[in-house]
Enzyme design. Sequence first.
Site, PDB file in Angstrom:
ATOM      1  N   CYS A  53       0.778  -1.234   0.000  1.00 58.87           N
ATOM      2  CA  CYS A  53       0.000   0.000   0.000  1.00 58.87           C
ATOM      3  C   CYS A  53       0.810   1.286   0.000  1.00 58.87           C
ATOM      4  O   CYS A  53       0.825   2.033  -0.972  1.00 58.87           O
ATOM      5  CB  CYS A  53      -0.941  -0.013   1.195  1.00 58.87           C
ATOM      6  N   HIS A 103      -3.062   7.161   3.510  1.00 59.29           N
ATOM      7  CA  HIS A 103      -2.005   6.228   3.928  1.00 59.29           C
ATOM      8  C   HIS A 103      -0.618   6.664   3.465  1.00 59.29           C
ATOM      9  O   HIS A 103       0.181   5.868   2.968  1.00 59.29           O
ATOM     10  CB  HIS A 103      -2.308   4.803   3.440  1.00 59.29           C
TER      11      HIS A 103
END
Length: 447
Positions: A53, A103
């Site tokens: 991610c 994120h």
Amino acid sequence: MGKKPNVIYIFSDQHRAEAVSYRGNPDVQTPNMNRLAAESADFTTAVAGMSVCCPSRACLMTGQYALTHGVFVNDVSLGDDAVSIAQAFKAGGYDTAYIGKWHLDGRGRSNYIPPERRQGFDHWLVLECTHSYNDSYYYGDLPAKEKWDGYDAIAQTEAAIRYIEQHEQDTPFLLMLSWGPPHNPYETAPQRFKDMYDPAALQLRLNVPESCEQKAREELAGYYAHISALDDCLGNIMKVLEQRGLADDCILIYTSDHGDMLWSQGEVRKQKPWDESILVPLLVRYPPLTGSKGWKTDLPINTPDLMPTLLGLCGLPVPETVEGTDYSGHLRGEAGPDTEAALIECIHPFGEWHRGAGGREYRGIRTRRYTYVRDLHGPWLLFDNKEDPYQLVNVCGDPRYQDLQQSLDQLLGSMLRRRNDEFLPGEVYIARRGYTVDETGTVPYTW
């Protein structure tokens, strides 16, 4: 060039390339993605070079490779050394908006992110990270947490539609919409989409071991339900663009940050060098340049290439800090830079693929046809993806492939030299960056 096009960049989390019906998957229902593909450039070898991610998102945001921007593990902060995609578009006269999962802040997954750490995005409806898709929160301009209503991808899509409808049309915009699904937990899509899938009726990929079949069926049913929910959301955005007469004056992208093994090769999740982890959907629709009829390209485009390519499509300069390649000429049908391969890498194994779970550092390449990978001990994997699309036969070290392996190894070596990548143990890079990790190599974080 006249008025610059709006750019709507939609990306999900952990959507592997084959999990769409326009690629021939017999089970997953994606009618809107199919329609978009019929009007788009479809990159059949779109690669998430760091298939996890935060590293992938940092490569997208900066156009740089992970050893340069430094985000090669999750939950660390992306710095401000590079010119971000939002800053580059703002310099070109664009308004900027980001909705959904971020994120990239690395200061707690539920904490407020102030404007100076938003990498140039102005309109902001964001949470650092959550996978509780039905109990999901976000922040706007103020440090007061707000809640998305229901399944967050649907609510986030509605917020994106409001932005499109309310935006002044005399100024172009870059809108990035970041969905959390189909990342696990797989079982949390709205019921109407879960009802579309019977685990027992699903066809598994041929590289799912028999011992994993039942678990794979259960998880795939939920995974596909998430994807169909996102497909419905995408359809709503496409409908609004058509109703407002914006569809042909907009660059519309659908892609994902990385894939998901889902028990292929007996493996789960991401970080791994197999196609289920590294290949993602990538559709780019912009009729004035790419035409209104869909076409396929097998160019091995990598995540750092996306920022410069979008800037090139909009006629904007590419910042000097960018390391990726501008392939906008390829989309226009012009002669331009080509590439033999996309670099794939795991700089430091962590999280679900820590060393105790078989994780290892690797560097490799994905060409139009082949996958070749080295680990710290030497050559590890070689697949002929044309003859062996499920990557069942590792021919690394096979004398019949000696010349091919040598040429791919030389190509990999030249790519690493261009990146000044010494290919050292992951702990060396952790120490150089001063990151603190636990026994699994993971940076501790708070929710």
